[in-house]
Design an enzyme around this catalytic site. Structure first.
Site, PDB file in Angstrom:
ATOM      1  N   ALA A  73       4.554  -5.204  -1.079  1.00 35.93           N
ATOM      2  CA  ALA A  73       3.406  -4.440  -0.698  1.00 35.93           C
ATOM      3  C   ALA A  73       2.053  -5.033  -2.428  1.00 35.93           C
ATOM      4  O   ALA A  73       3.140  -4.674  -3.183  1.00 35.93           O
ATOM      5  CB  ALA A  73       2.683  -3.324  -0.033  1.00 35.93           C
ATOM      6  N   ASP A  74       1.562  -5.070  -2.018  1.00 32.41           N
ATOM      7  CA  ASP A  74      -0.197  -5.251  -2.760  1.00 32.41           C
ATOM      8  C   ASP A  74      -1.028  -5.077  -2.340  1.00 32.41           C
ATOM      9  O   ASP A  74      -1.526  -4.994  -0.653  1.00 32.41           O
ATOM     10  CB  ASP A  74       0.268  -7.000  -3.034  1.00 32.41           C
ATOM     11  CG  ASP A  74      -1.007  -6.957  -4.156  1.00 32.41           C
ATOM     12  OD1 ASP A  74      -0.177  -6.418  -5.061  1.00 32.41           O
ATOM     13  OD2 ASP A  74      -1.462  -7.237  -4.690  1.00 32.41           O
TER      14      ASP A  74
END
Length: 200
Positions: A73-74
């Site tokens: 995730a970012d």
């Protein structure tokens, strides 16, 4: 086995809150945007690359057939189409918060899941409305050190919540991981959808 390819304590807290069992492995990748890369493509690409890096490392070190899924995730804060990263110092944090004050911005999180069946990814977008910020409150917040490890210099779950009258979209996305979309993405990876490509 689920592996979170992130060292973010907030993402760990959210996955635990959702009742998932997982381990954590940091993905050491470059986070530099590509030239003219739109924010949504940027966070989706980084999510995939983080998950891929941990997947590749695990497969190279472990020849067992134990099924694993890696979650990457970012998250970024976007104002007027520009990404606001983590401030380098209190002065930069002040500048970011002064830009956000009294305006609406977007929080984008790219999420990716990789297993032996597929790579799947998606992007969640939340609109965040900021009030004007009182100078005394801003000085207090900057002195606390809280904004320095957060994209856009704030966390919705902390002191800055007092400046956010409302949002449109997923609250957990602003914290760093849209739980509902993440759970759906993990289920999609397990199904191995026909559109997904196999891991590299």
């Amino acid at each position: 086995m689920l592996i979170l390819a992130s060292s973010s304590p907030r993402r760990r807290e959210l996955l635990s809150q959702a009742g998932l069992d997982f381990t954590v492995e940091h993905a050491d990748i470059s986070e530099e945007p590509q030239p003219n890369e739109p924010p949504a493509k940027y966070v989706q690409r980084l999510a995939v690359e983080k998950a891929q890096a941990v997947w590749d490392r695990r497969k190279a070190a472990d020849s067992s057939d134990d099924p694993i899924t890696v979650l990457g995730a970012d998250t970024v804060v976007v104002l007027d189409g520009h990404i606001l990263g983590k401030p380098a110092d209190p002065s930069e944090a002040r500048h970011m918060l002064e830009r956000l004050a009294g305006r609406t911005h977007q929080v984008l999180t790219g999420v990716a899941a990789i297993n032996h069946r597929a790579i799947v990814s998606d992007v969640e977008v939340t609109q965040v409305f900021f009030d004007l910020i009182d100078e005394d409150e801003l000085v207090h917040y900057l002195a606390s050190g809280e904004p320095l490890d957060k994209a856009g210099a704030y966390g919705i779950q902390g002191y800055a919540a007092r400046w956010i009258p409302r949002i449109e979209g997923c609250y957990f996305n602003v914290m760093g991981l849209p739980l509902s979309r993440t759970i759906a993405l993990l289920a999609k990876a397990e199904e191995g959808p026909s559109e997904a490509r196999p891991p590299l």
